[in-house]
Design an enzyme around this catalytic site. Structure first.
Site, short mmCIF file in Angstrom:
data_model
loop_
_atom_site.label_atom_id
_atom_site.label_comp_id
_atom_site.label_asym_id
_atom_site.label_seq_id
_atom_site.Cartn_x
_atom_site.Cartn_y
_atom_site.Cartn_z
N ASP A 1 -15.73 -62.91 59.92
CA ASP A 1 -15.15 -63.64 58.78
C ASP A 1 -13.62 -63.64 58.88
OD1 ASP A 1 -15.06 -64.89 56.33
OD2 ASP A 1 -15.75 -63.17 55.15
N SER B 1 -25.04 -60.45 59.65
CA SER B 1 -25.45 -59.13 59.08
C SER B 1 -25.47 -57.98 60.09
CB SER B 1 -26.82 -59.18 58.38
OG SER B 1 -26.73 -59.88 57.16
N TYR C 1 -22.74 -55.12 57.77
CA TYR C 1 -23.97 -55.07 56.98
C TYR C 1 -25.13 -54.35 57.70
CZ TYR C 1 -21.97 -58.17 53.37
OH TYR C 1 -21.21 -58.71 52.36
N1 APR Z 1 -17.17 -64.11 67.36
C1 APR Z 1 -18.52 -63.87 67.32
N2 APR Z 1 -19.05 -62.76 66.78
C2 APR Z 1 -18.20 -61.84 66.25
C3 APR Z 1 -16.80 -62.01 66.24
C4 APR Z 1 -16.29 -63.21 66.83
N3 APR Z 1 -14.98 -63.46 66.87
N4 APR Z 1 -16.25 -60.92 65.65
C5 APR Z 1 -17.27 -60.10 65.30
N5 APR Z 1 -18.44 -60.64 65.68
C6 APR Z 1 -19.82 -60.14 65.52
C7 APR Z 1 -20.01 -58.65 65.33
O1 APR Z 1 -19.96 -57.97 66.58
C8 APR Z 1 -21.39 -58.60 64.69
O2 APR Z 1 -22.43 -58.61 65.68
O3 APR Z 1 -20.36 -60.70 64.34
C9 APR Z 1 -21.48 -59.93 63.92
C10 APR Z 1 -21.48 -59.80 62.41
O4 APR Z 1 -20.62 -58.76 62.03
P1 APR Z 1 -19.67 -58.80 60.74
O5 APR Z 1 -18.54 -59.73 60.96
O6 APR Z 1 -19.34 -57.41 60.37
O7 APR Z 1 -20.62 -59.50 59.60
P2 APR Z 1 -21.79 -58.88 58.68
O8 APR Z 1 -22.46 -57.72 59.30
O9 APR Z 1 -22.62 -60.07 58.28
O10 APR Z 1 -21.02 -58.32 57.43
C11 APR Z 1 -20.45 -59.24 56.52
O11 APR Z 1 -18.29 -58.34 56.78
O12 APR Z 1 -16.05 -58.77 56.76
C12 APR Z 1 -17.11 -58.89 56.21
O13 APR Z 1 -16.57 -60.64 54.66
C13 APR Z 1 -17.58 -60.12 55.49
O14 APR Z 1 -18.15 -58.60 53.77
C14 APR Z 1 -18.68 -59.44 54.78
C15 APR Z 1 -19.30 -58.55 55.83
#
Ligand code: APR
Length: 191
Positions: free
Chosen positions: A46, A129, A133
């Site tokens: 994000d 997630s 998450y």
């Molecule tokens: N490109 C692709 N994947 C990515 C990138 C990127 N640039 N950066 C991180 N990831 C991957 C992570 O390695 C993970 O496998 O995205 C996946 C989801 O991780 P998170 O970003 O932590 O998302 P999530 O687990 O859904 O948690 C959501 O995180 O920051 C917040 O605002 C968001 O509160 C929400 C929570």
């Protein structure tokens, strides 16, 4: 970081791709963000998407009025190559809670519905997630691939669904789930 280790499979007229890469660099109609209920940005993917898209993105998401868990909303892509960002809110994983898989499937399905309604033909997903998450990668991969396959086999409007996995481990887990699914489904084959 360029995409590496591409795997292609085909289901009806839709290509499913697995790549290791950075979702902010994808040249597709829409990228799917793993957002939170506020849609105002955060850490992980994000944060990376908001940084790459520039301040126009948060100005747009402020007008969307938040988003329920399991749902998705669309905005422009601003400074990204992608024309749209689909902001999808996955569940926080809770061990043994039957709602976790239902909500994760709903998050993928709603993202695809929103994409189809906006004439998106090519879409890239992050592994929703599986970071903050804490959804286990293997379980999430099964749900993600199953939901995408069910959607595109019923509705043919999306030509490319790319999963952009950030780590080698995430790619391996999605690859394993795709191997299993190609054995289980007659309509899904390696291209
Ligand atoms: N490109 C692709 N994947 C990515 C990138 C990127 N640039 N950066 C991180 N990831 C991957 C992570 O390695 C993970 O496998 O995205 C996946 C989801 O991780 P998170 O970003 O932590 O998302 P999530 O687990 O859904 O948690 C959501 O995180 O920051 C917040 O605002 C968001 O509160 C929400 C929570």
């Amino acid at each position: 970081m360029n995409n590496s280790t591409v795997t292609h499979a085909k289901i009806k007229r839709t290509v499913i791709e697995l790549v290791q890469g950075d979702i902010t660099e994808q040249d597709v109609d829409a990228i799917v963000n793993a957002a939170n209920n506020t849609l105002l940005g955060g850490g992980g993917v994000d944060g990376a998407i908001h940084r790459a898209a520039g301040p126009g993105l948060v100005a747009a998401t402020k007008k969307l009025g938040g988003c329920a868990t399991g749902d998705a909303k669309i905005s422009g892509g601003y400074n990204l190559k992608a024309r749209h960002v689909i902001h999808a809110v996955g569940p926080m994983y809770r061990v043994g809670d039957p709602n976790s898989p239902k909500l994760l499937a709903s998050t993928y399905r709603r993202s695809l519905e929103v994409a189809a309604q906006n004439e998106v033909k090519t879409i890239a997903f992050a592994a929703i997630s599986t970071g903050v998450y804490r959804y286990p990668l293997g379980e999430s991969a099964k749900i993600a691939l199953q939901t995408v396959c069910d959607f595109v086999s019923a509705k043919n409007s999306i030509k490319l669904v790319r999963f952009v996995l950030f780590t080698e481990e995430a790619l391996a887990e999605f690859q394993g789930a795709l191997d299993t699914m190609t054995r289980e489904r007659d309509d899904l084959n390696y291209a």
